[in-house]
Design a protein around this motif. Sequence first.
Motif, PDB file in Angstrom:
ATOM      1  N   LYS A  37      91.510  48.643  30.978  1.00 61.00           N
ATOM      2  CA  LYS A  37      90.880  47.580  30.123  1.00 61.00           C
ATOM      3  C   LYS A  37      91.776  46.827  29.150  1.00 61.00           C
ATOM      4  CE  LYS A  37      85.864  48.044  30.864  1.00 61.00           C
ATOM      5  NZ  LYS A  37      84.857  48.478  30.295  1.00 61.00           N
ATOM      6  N   LYS A  38      92.779  47.998  28.970  1.00 61.58           N
ATOM      7  CA  LYS A  38      94.036  47.473  27.923  1.00 61.58           C
ATOM      8  C   LYS A  38      94.961  46.481  28.726  1.00 61.58           C
ATOM      9  CE  LYS A  38      93.815  51.539  24.951  1.00 61.58           C
ATOM     10  NZ  LYS A  38      94.854  52.537  24.196  1.00 61.58           N
ATOM     11  N   TYR A  39      94.890  46.596  29.951  1.00 63.26           N
ATOM     12  CA  TYR A  39      95.825  45.564  30.756  1.00 63.26           C
ATOM     13  C   TYR A  39      95.245  44.154  31.384  1.00 63.26           C
ATOM     14  CZ  TYR A  39      99.251  49.422  30.273  1.00 63.26           C
ATOM     15  OH  TYR A  39     100.020  50.310  29.868  1.00 63.26           O
ATOM     16  N   VAL A  40      93.606  44.341  31.401  1.00 61.23           N
ATOM     17  CA  VAL A  40      93.079  43.537  32.076  1.00 61.23           C
ATOM     18  C   VAL A  40      91.810  43.140  31.296  1.00 61.23           C
ATOM     19  CG1 VAL A  40      91.933  42.542  34.136  1.00 61.23           C
ATOM     20  CG2 VAL A  40      93.961  44.055  34.242  1.00 61.23           C
ATOM     21  N   PRO A  41      91.526  41.862  31.093  1.00 62.49           N
ATOM     22  CA  PRO A  41      90.258  41.762  30.222  1.00 62.49           C
ATOM     23  C   PRO A  41      89.072  42.371  30.807  1.00 62.49           C
ATOM     24  CG  PRO A  41      91.373  39.695  30.425  1.00 62.49           C
ATOM     25  CD  PRO A  41      92.011  40.544  31.365  1.00 62.49           C
ATOM     26  N   GLY A  42      88.245  43.094  30.156  1.00 63.81           N
ATOM     27  CA  GLY A  42      87.006  43.997  30.358  1.00 63.81           C
ATOM     28  C   GLY A  42      86.125  42.718  31.502  1.00 63.81           C
ATOM     29  N   GLU A  43      85.946  41.768  31.156  1.00 59.58           N
ATOM     30  CA  GLU A  43      85.187  41.076  32.100  1.00 59.58           C
ATOM     31  C   GLU A  43      85.601  41.069  33.426  1.00 59.58           C
ATOM     32  OE1 GLU A  43      86.231  39.630  29.272  1.00 59.58           O
ATOM     33  OE2 GLU A  43      84.536  39.416  27.683  1.00 59.58           O
ATOM     34  N   SER A 108      90.405  35.039  25.956  1.00 61.72           N
ATOM     35  CA  SER A 108      91.092  36.252  26.791  1.00 61.72           C
ATOM     36  C   SER A 108      92.495  36.015  26.867  1.00 61.72           C
ATOM     37  CB  SER A 108      90.311  36.189  28.360  1.00 61.72           C
ATOM     38  OG  SER A 108      90.878  36.904  29.058  1.00 61.72           O
ATOM     39  N   ILE A 109      93.031  36.960  26.381  1.00 58.77           N
ATOM     40  CA  ILE A 109      94.661  36.900  26.810  1.00 58.77           C
ATOM     41  C   ILE A 109      95.032  37.272  28.078  1.00 58.77           C
ATOM     42  CG2 ILE A 109      96.663  38.247  25.952  1.00 58.77           C
ATOM     43  CD1 ILE A 109      95.185  38.896  23.485  1.00 58.77           C
ATOM     44  N   ASN A 110      95.750  36.352  28.811  1.00 59.06           N
ATOM     45  CA  ASN A 110      96.132  36.407  30.155  1.00 59.06           C
ATOM     46  C   ASN A 110      97.133  37.100  30.221  1.00 59.06           C
ATOM     47  OD1 ASN A 110      97.441  34.816  32.643  1.00 59.06           O
ATOM     48  ND2 ASN A 110      95.150  35.161  32.853  1.00 59.06           N
ATOM     49  N   LYS A 111      98.284  36.944  29.416  1.00 55.82           N
ATOM     50  CA  LYS A 111      99.409  37.521  29.557  1.00 55.82           C
ATOM     51  C   LYS A 111     100.359  37.688  28.364  1.00 55.82           C
ATOM     52  CE  LYS A 111     100.682  35.381  33.172  1.00 55.82           C
ATOM     53  NZ  LYS A 111     100.657  34.575  34.383  1.00 55.82           N
ATOM     54  N   TYR A 112     101.027  38.373  28.049  1.00 59.16           N
ATOM     55  CA  TYR A 112     102.060  38.463  26.927  1.00 59.16           C
ATOM     56  C   TYR A 112     103.605  38.286  27.669  1.00 59.16           C
ATOM     57  CZ  TYR A 112      98.771  40.742  23.991  1.00 59.16           C
ATOM     58  OH  TYR A 112      97.560  40.850  23.253  1.00 59.16           O
ATOM     59  N   GLY A 114     107.056  38.373  26.438  1.00 53.21           N
ATOM     60  CA  GLY A 114     107.902  38.729  25.330  1.00 53.21           C
ATOM     61  C   GLY A 114     107.440  38.036  23.878  1.00 53.21           C
ATOM     62  N   ASP A 115     107.754  37.299  23.260  1.00 49.46           N
ATOM     63  CA  ASP A 115     107.209  36.874  21.983  1.00 49.46           C
ATOM     64  C   ASP A 115     106.270  35.661  22.287  1.00 49.46           C
ATOM     65  OD1 ASP A 115     109.431  34.125  20.697  1.00 49.46           O
ATOM     66  OD2 ASP A 115     109.619  35.077  22.779  1.00 49.46           O
ATOM     67  N   GLY A 116     105.775  35.341  23.394  1.00 46.87           N
ATOM     68  CA  GLY A 116     104.902  34.414  23.692  1.00 46.87           C
ATOM     69  C   GLY A 116     103.760  35.004  24.301  1.00 46.87           C
ATOM     70  N   LEU A 117     102.678  33.993  24.512  1.00 47.80           N
ATOM     71  CA  LEU A 117     101.637  34.516  25.081  1.00 47.80           C
ATOM     72  C   LEU A 117     100.929  33.429  25.710  1.00 47.80           C
ATOM     73  CD1 LEU A 117      98.224  34.035  23.714  1.00 47.80           C
ATOM     74  CD2 LEU A 117      98.933  36.058  22.306  1.00 47.80           C
ATOM     75  N   LEU A 118      99.882  33.749  26.703  1.00 49.75           N
ATOM     76  CA  LEU A 118      98.924  32.857  27.039  1.00 49.75           C
ATOM     77  C   LEU A 118      97.573  33.135  27.159  1.00 49.75           C
ATOM     78  CD1 LEU A 118      98.049  30.476  29.109  1.00 49.75           C
ATOM     79  CD2 LEU A 118      98.576  31.794  31.042  1.00 49.75           C
ATOM     80  N   ALA A 119      96.820  32.654  26.357  1.00 48.20           N
ATOM     81  CA  ALA A 119      95.494  32.708  26.284  1.00 48.20           C
ATOM     82  C   ALA A 119      94.489  31.718  26.967  1.00 48.20           C
ATOM     83  CB  ALA A 119      94.723  32.961  24.878  1.00 48.20           C
ATOM     84  N   VAL A 120      93.437  32.259  27.627  1.00 41.30           N
ATOM     85  CA  VAL A 120      92.339  31.158  28.120  1.00 41.30           C
ATOM     86  C   VAL A 120      91.142  31.301  27.309  1.00 41.30           C
ATOM     87  CG1 VAL A 120      91.410  30.715  30.465  1.00 41.30           C
ATOM     88  CG2 VAL A 120      93.746  31.545  30.411  1.00 41.30           C
ATOM     89  N   VAL A 186      95.564  31.856  35.483  1.00 40.06           N
ATOM     90  CA  VAL A 186      95.072  30.580  35.695  1.00 40.06           C
ATOM     91  C   VAL A 186      96.275  29.421  36.266  1.00 40.06           C
ATOM     92  CG1 VAL A 186      92.997  30.369  34.007  1.00 40.06           C
ATOM     93  CG2 VAL A 186      95.434  30.081  33.350  1.00 40.06           C
ATOM     94  N   ILE A 187      96.160  28.670  37.152  1.00 39.36           N
ATOM     95  CA  ILE A 187      97.052  27.981  37.704  1.00 39.36           C
ATOM     96  C   ILE A 187      96.529  26.585  37.700  1.00 39.36           C
ATOM     97  CG2 ILE A 187      98.089  27.384  39.871  1.00 39.36           C
ATOM     98  CD1 ILE A 187      97.948  30.373  40.387  1.00 39.36           C
TER      99      ILE A 187
END
Length: 192
Positions: A37-43, A108-112, A114-120, A186-187
């Motif tokens: 769950k630290k690597y993938v959202p719990g849901e 939900s944080i999709n990915k980090y 480096g110094d950026g992130l993608l949240a959905v 997400v794509i």
Amino acid sequence: AIDNALQIQEAQFENQQLSQKISSYEDKQKDILDLFKKYVPGEVVSQALETKNEDMMKPGESRIVSVLFADMRNFTQMTSELPPSEVVQFLNDYWDILSVAIKENKGSINKYIGDGLLAVFGAPISYINNHENAVSAALQMVNSLEKVNAKYSEKLGKKISIGIGINSGEVIVGNVGTSEFMEYTVIGNTVN
């Protein structure tokens, strides 16, 4: 009678040993699940555990979501003089502070990256106000920079600033990858 008593005693001892093994196994499974769950959202973890293996490779589903991209300004320049271990520690602290805003606003944080992130906002769980949640998270992230700057601006030689972009629209949500490694993501043009 003595044989029966010995058999009962033996069975009770074996049951006790099996119970201890099961308890130990359950503890290990819980630890693995908590780590996952630290690597993938719990849901997503919960959904994956309820899904058959062959269903994991099915195409994703179409959804209306809001995506939030965040990127630290001048990261390379600010961290170029720091040893890699300190850069990693800084990034971990930075994301630890800023990620709270995403979680508190139902994202939900999709990915980090480096110094950026993608949240959905809207996957894996969707809310009627995904777009408002994304904007609230962005504003909260900007306000959270005070904590990061209080801790790191002197060491980095300047205050940390962040760029945030938000877009809402239709995406495909689902598992992408191979039979050996998959990523829930997400794509679509909304993300691009």
